[in-house]
Enzyme design. Structure first.
Site, mmCIF file in Angstrom:
data_model
loop_
_atom_site.group_PDB
_atom_site.id
_atom_site.type_symbol
_atom_site.label_atom_id
_atom_site.label_comp_id
_atom_site.label_asym_id
_atom_site.label_seq_id
_atom_site.Cartn_x
_atom_site.Cartn_y
_atom_site.Cartn_z
ATOM 1 N N CYS A 88 44.825 31.718 45.135
ATOM 2 C CA CYS A 88 43.377 31.851 45.323
ATOM 3 C C CYS A 88 42.683 30.491 45.144
ATOM 4 O O CYS A 88 42.916 29.610 45.960
ATOM 5 C CB CYS A 88 42.831 32.940 44.405
ATOM 6 S SG CYS A 88 41.307 33.642 45.034
ATOM 7 N N HIS A 173 46.083 37.395 44.264
ATOM 8 C CA HIS A 173 46.446 37.235 42.848
ATOM 9 C C HIS A 173 47.723 38.005 42.524
ATOM 10 O O HIS A 173 47.651 39.160 42.108
ATOM 11 C CB HIS A 173 45.309 37.756 41.963
ATOM 12 C CG HIS A 173 44.110 36.892 41.969
ATOM 13 N ND1 HIS A 173 43.884 35.915 41.017
ATOM 14 C CD2 HIS A 173 43.082 36.829 42.826
ATOM 15 C CE1 HIS A 173 42.767 35.297 41.289
ATOM 16 N NE2 HIS A 173 42.240 35.824 42.375
ATOM 17 N N GLU A 175 49.461 37.698 40.026
ATOM 18 C CA GLU A 175 49.593 37.843 38.563
ATOM 19 C C GLU A 175 48.803 39.039 38.042
ATOM 20 O O GLU A 175 48.881 39.364 36.872
ATOM 21 C CB GLU A 175 49.158 36.545 37.869
ATOM 22 C CG GLU A 175 47.663 36.277 37.783
ATOM 23 C CD GLU A 175 46.993 35.865 39.104
ATOM 24 O OE1 GLU A 175 47.638 35.941 40.183
ATOM 25 O OE2 GLU A 175 45.809 35.496 39.043
HETATM 26 N N1 GLN Z 1 35.986 32.285 45.388
HETATM 27 C C1 GLN Z 1 36.655 31.421 44.475
HETATM 28 C C2 GLN Z 1 36.437 29.964 44.861
HETATM 29 O O1 GLN Z 1 36.086 29.675 45.949
HETATM 30 C C3 GLN Z 1 38.130 31.691 44.382
HETATM 31 C C4 GLN Z 1 38.342 33.087 43.838
HETATM 32 C C5 GLN Z 1 39.558 33.276 43.024
HETATM 33 O O2 GLN Z 1 40.276 32.347 42.662
HETATM 34 N N2 GLN Z 1 39.772 34.509 42.667
HETATM 35 O O3 GLN Z 1 36.639 29.115 44.043
#
Ligand code: GLN
Length: 197
Positions: A88, A173, A175
């Site tokens: 992410c 994610h 995890e």
């Molecule tokens: N939307 C977040 C960002 O742009 C990332 C979201 C996440 O890591 N769950 O930093």
């Protein structure tokens, strides 16, 4: 198997612990027999065999990386071929616009602002055992990628799991679910590491 744990204990998996969901990764990695180290400053990168960049907030994480002088050391680590997993916001950190070690452009919050989070099941190329259960939270997707980048999974036609050399980047994610197959998939690349059964 106890022997796997002993072999596993030779490798150290660093987890960038500046901001975001580093503790959840730590729990999964410990379950799989890995020794982990929280990385906050450049010296913490010394002697690690793999690195996880967790989810979180990419703007805050970028500022933390700059503040601690971690940018160049992280780039050197990536160029040395050390396995890196970015999830992410961690995937965003790796892209062309951030650390620049993964030849992709991540689009932040790509699934739309109204779509705060969702779960999905799909196959990830190279991960055995059928579809993986995934959680997306304000997730990015890969908007562009270079020829060296292998797409392992897509959602709505957009890459959400990619690999380039020893770098694995996931928009979701792994995890936060009961799945540990993506962490296993990652740890299998770590020299000398045998995942605990
Ligand atoms: N939307 C977040 C960002 O742009 C990332 C979201 C996440 O890591 N769950 O930093």
């Amino acid at each position: 198997m106890s022997t796997s744990r002993l072999e596993g204990s030779r490798s150290i998996v660093g987890i960038l612990a500046i901001q975001g969901g580093f503790e959840a990764h730590e729990r999964v990695l410990h379950r799989l027999g890995a020794v982990t180290r929280q990385v906050r400053v450049p010296v913490d990168l010394e002697g690690i065999d793999a690195l996880v960049l967790p989810g979180g907030e990419s703007t805050v994480m970028t500022l933390g990386i700059e503040r601690e002088g971690l940018g160049d050391p992280l780039r050197r680590l990536a160029h040395s071929g050390t396995p890196i997993l970015g999830t992410c916001a961690g995937m965003i950190m790796l892209d062309r616009a951030h650390l620049g070690v993964l030849d992709v452009l991540a689009k932040r919050n790509a699934f739309g602002r109204q779509l705060h989070s969702f779960e999905a099941e799909f196959e990830v190329a190279g991960v055995p055992g059928g579809p993986v259960h995934t959680v997306f939270i304000r997730a990015p997707w890969i908007a562009e990628h270079g020829p060296e980048v292998e797409v392992l999974a897509e959602v709505d036609g957009h890459p959400v799991a990619v690999r380039q050399g020893a770098i694995l980047a996931l928009a979701f994610h792994p995890e936060l679910t009961a799945e540990d197959r993506l962490h296993r998939f990652f740890l299998e690349q770590v020299a000398g590491f045998r995942v605990a059964e």
